[in-house]
Design a protein around this motif. Structure first.
Motif, mmCIF file in Angstrom:
data_model
loop_
_atom_site.group_PDB
_atom_site.id
_atom_site.type_symbol
_atom_site.label_atom_id
_atom_site.label_comp_id
_atom_site.label_asym_id
_atom_site.label_seq_id
_atom_site.Cartn_x
_atom_site.Cartn_y
_atom_site.Cartn_z
ATOM 1 N N ILE A 1 -5.224 -22.976 -116.806
ATOM 2 C CA ILE A 1 -4.587 -21.797 -117.403
ATOM 3 C C ILE A 1 -3.152 -22.130 -117.798
ATOM 4 O O ILE A 1 -2.712 -21.832 -118.920
ATOM 5 C CB ILE A 1 -4.611 -20.607 -116.426
ATOM 6 C CG1 ILE A 1 -6.049 -20.115 -116.224
ATOM 7 C CG2 ILE A 1 -3.740 -19.463 -116.944
ATOM 8 C CD1 ILE A 1 -6.195 -19.029 -115.169
ATOM 9 N N LYS A 2 -2.415 -22.773 -116.904
ATOM 10 C CA LYS A 2 -1.033 -23.137 -117.200
ATOM 11 C C LYS A 2 -0.951 -24.133 -118.360
ATOM 12 O O LYS A 2 -0.086 -24.022 -119.227
ATOM 13 C CB LYS A 2 -0.373 -23.735 -115.955
ATOM 14 C CG LYS A 2 -0.169 -22.746 -114.818
ATOM 15 C CD LYS A 2 0.447 -23.427 -113.604
ATOM 16 C CE LYS A 2 0.630 -22.458 -112.458
ATOM 17 N NZ LYS A 2 1.210 -23.114 -111.253
ATOM 18 N N ASN A 3 -1.858 -25.108 -118.359
ATOM 19 C CA ASN A 3 -1.847 -26.117 -119.426
ATOM 20 C C ASN A 3 -2.145 -25.512 -120.795
ATOM 21 O O ASN A 3 -1.668 -26.007 -121.819
ATOM 22 C CB ASN A 3 -2.870 -27.214 -119.121
ATOM 23 C CG ASN A 3 -2.442 -28.114 -117.984
ATOM 24 O OD1 ASN A 3 -1.259 -28.183 -117.652
ATOM 25 N ND2 ASN A 3 -3.395 -28.793 -117.362
ATOM 26 N N ILE B 1 -8.537 -24.638 -111.845
ATOM 27 C CA ILE B 1 -8.606 -23.476 -112.736
ATOM 28 C C ILE B 1 -7.207 -22.967 -113.052
ATOM 29 O O ILE B 1 -6.877 -22.680 -114.208
ATOM 30 C CB ILE B 1 -9.464 -22.358 -112.099
ATOM 31 C CG1 ILE B 1 -10.926 -22.808 -112.009
ATOM 32 C CG2 ILE B 1 -9.357 -21.066 -112.904
ATOM 33 C CD1 ILE B 1 -11.815 -21.886 -111.208
ATOM 34 N N ALA B 2 -6.357 -22.863 -112.023
ATOM 35 C CA ALA B 2 -4.982 -22.398 -112.230
ATOM 36 C C ALA B 2 -4.214 -23.344 -113.147
ATOM 37 O O ALA B 2 -3.475 -22.907 -114.038
ATOM 38 C CB ALA B 2 -4.271 -22.262 -110.884
ATOM 39 N N VAL C 1 5.133 -19.762 -116.476
ATOM 40 C CA VAL C 1 3.776 -19.246 -116.282
ATOM 41 C C VAL C 1 3.401 -19.323 -114.801
ATOM 42 O O VAL C 1 3.493 -20.378 -114.181
ATOM 43 C CB VAL C 1 2.751 -20.035 -117.124
ATOM 44 C CG1 VAL C 1 1.343 -19.494 -116.887
ATOM 45 C CG2 VAL C 1 3.111 -19.959 -118.606
ATOM 46 N N ILE C 2 2.998 -18.178 -114.257
ATOM 47 C CA ILE C 2 2.506 -18.136 -112.873
ATOM 48 C C ILE C 2 1.105 -17.535 -112.886
ATOM 49 O O ILE C 2 0.796 -16.674 -113.706
ATOM 50 C CB ILE C 2 3.438 -17.335 -111.947
ATOM 51 C CG1 ILE C 2 3.655 -15.916 -112.481
ATOM 52 C CG2 ILE C 2 4.766 -18.054 -111.773
ATOM 53 C CD1 ILE C 2 4.512 -15.051 -111.572
ATOM 54 N N VAL C 3 0.252 -18.019 -111.996
ATOM 55 C CA VAL C 3 -1.142 -17.581 -111.940
ATOM 56 C C VAL C 3 -1.399 -16.875 -110.619
ATOM 57 O O VAL C 3 -0.990 -17.360 -109.553
ATOM 58 C CB VAL C 3 -2.102 -18.777 -112.105
ATOM 59 C CG1 VAL C 3 -3.556 -18.314 -112.030
ATOM 60 C CG2 VAL C 3 -1.854 -19.482 -113.433
ATOM 61 N N ASN C 4 -2.055 -15.738 -110.673
ATOM 62 C CA ASN C 4 -2.403 -14.976 -109.481
ATOM 63 C C ASN C 4 -3.619 -15.610 -108.799
ATOM 64 O O ASN C 4 -4.741 -15.503 -109.286
ATOM 65 C CB ASN C 4 -2.696 -13.525 -109.869
ATOM 66 C CG ASN C 4 -2.911 -12.631 -108.663
ATOM 67 O OD1 ASN C 4 -3.810 -12.860 -107.866
ATOM 68 N ND2 ASN C 4 -2.085 -11.601 -108.537
#
Length: 213
Positions: free
Chosen positions: A89-91, A85-86, A63-66
């Motif tokens: 999302i990953k968790n 926040i990032a 999982v990667i977050v922009n």
């Protein structure tokens, strides 16, 4: 002479009564403020580390977050909060293992924020309704996320759209203070949007596994 002093005394009574009323109102306001501080819920920091797993039937992806999308949708937040926040999302999209051949790239498409000031009308009760738990304000948030399955070369294989909507209240007992309500709203809305995405991935597990085999 006695009549003169009686007039003076009677004319001063309204001032004394007014001063007493002002003192009572001031004391009431102080008590309300103390109660507000002591009885509002606080931001639950465990939300920053809590993990939710994607269904085991779905092959793992990294999982990667922009971060650019986070900066655009949360422009007032500092780097520490953007990282929080990032990470949330990953968790909320935990695959258990960190695969290196395929990626799930997540970005925030849109964020709508609402502030319901109609609750402030409860202030006309001089705090009586608020002491009973009536909110003084509420914040709403709608979040749109896009998640793209990508191969090692960056080719997009499939895209999912997901939404999350939530409301948090500024209130005694069951609500938060204004700052904690706003912060709780951000992370809970992310969790709701990610849950919808996990459900979509689970339903589409067979197709996903064929794409990333």
């Amino acid at each position: 002479m006695n009549c003169f002093w009686d007039i003076i005394k009677s004319s001063s009574r309204p001032d004394i009564v007014t001063q007493k009323i002002k003192k009572i109102l001031l004391l009431s306001l102080v008590i309300i403020q103390v109660i507000c501080v002591d009885t509002c819920k606080s931001f639950d920091t465990s939300i920053l580390t809590h993990k939710e797993k994607v269904d085991n039937d779905v092959k793992p992806m990294r999982v990667i977050v922009n971060y650019d999308s986070l900066g655009e949708c949360y422009p007032w937040e500092d780097n520490t909060e953007i990282n929080n926040i990032a990470n949330v999302i990953k968790n909320n999209l935990d695959f258990g293992t960190d695969a290196r051949t395929h990626y799930l790239s997540v970005l925030v498409r849109k964020r709508e924020f609402g502030n319901n000031l109609l609750w402030s009308l409860t202030g006309f009760s001089l705090g009586a309704l608020n002491l009973l738990g009536a909110p003084t304000n509420s914040f709403s948030n709608t979040l749109q996320l896009s998640a793209a399955i990508m191969d090692a070369n960056g080719k997009v294989l499939k895209v999912y759209e997901t939404y999350g909507t939530n409301t948090e209240y500024v209130a005694l007992y069951h609500g938060y203070s204004s700052d904690d309500a706003g912060r709780t709203l951000i992370f809970k809305t992310i969790g709701i949007a990610c849950k919808d995405l996990r459900d979509q991935l689970k339903k589409d597990a067979r197709n996903i596994n064929m794409l990333i085999k």
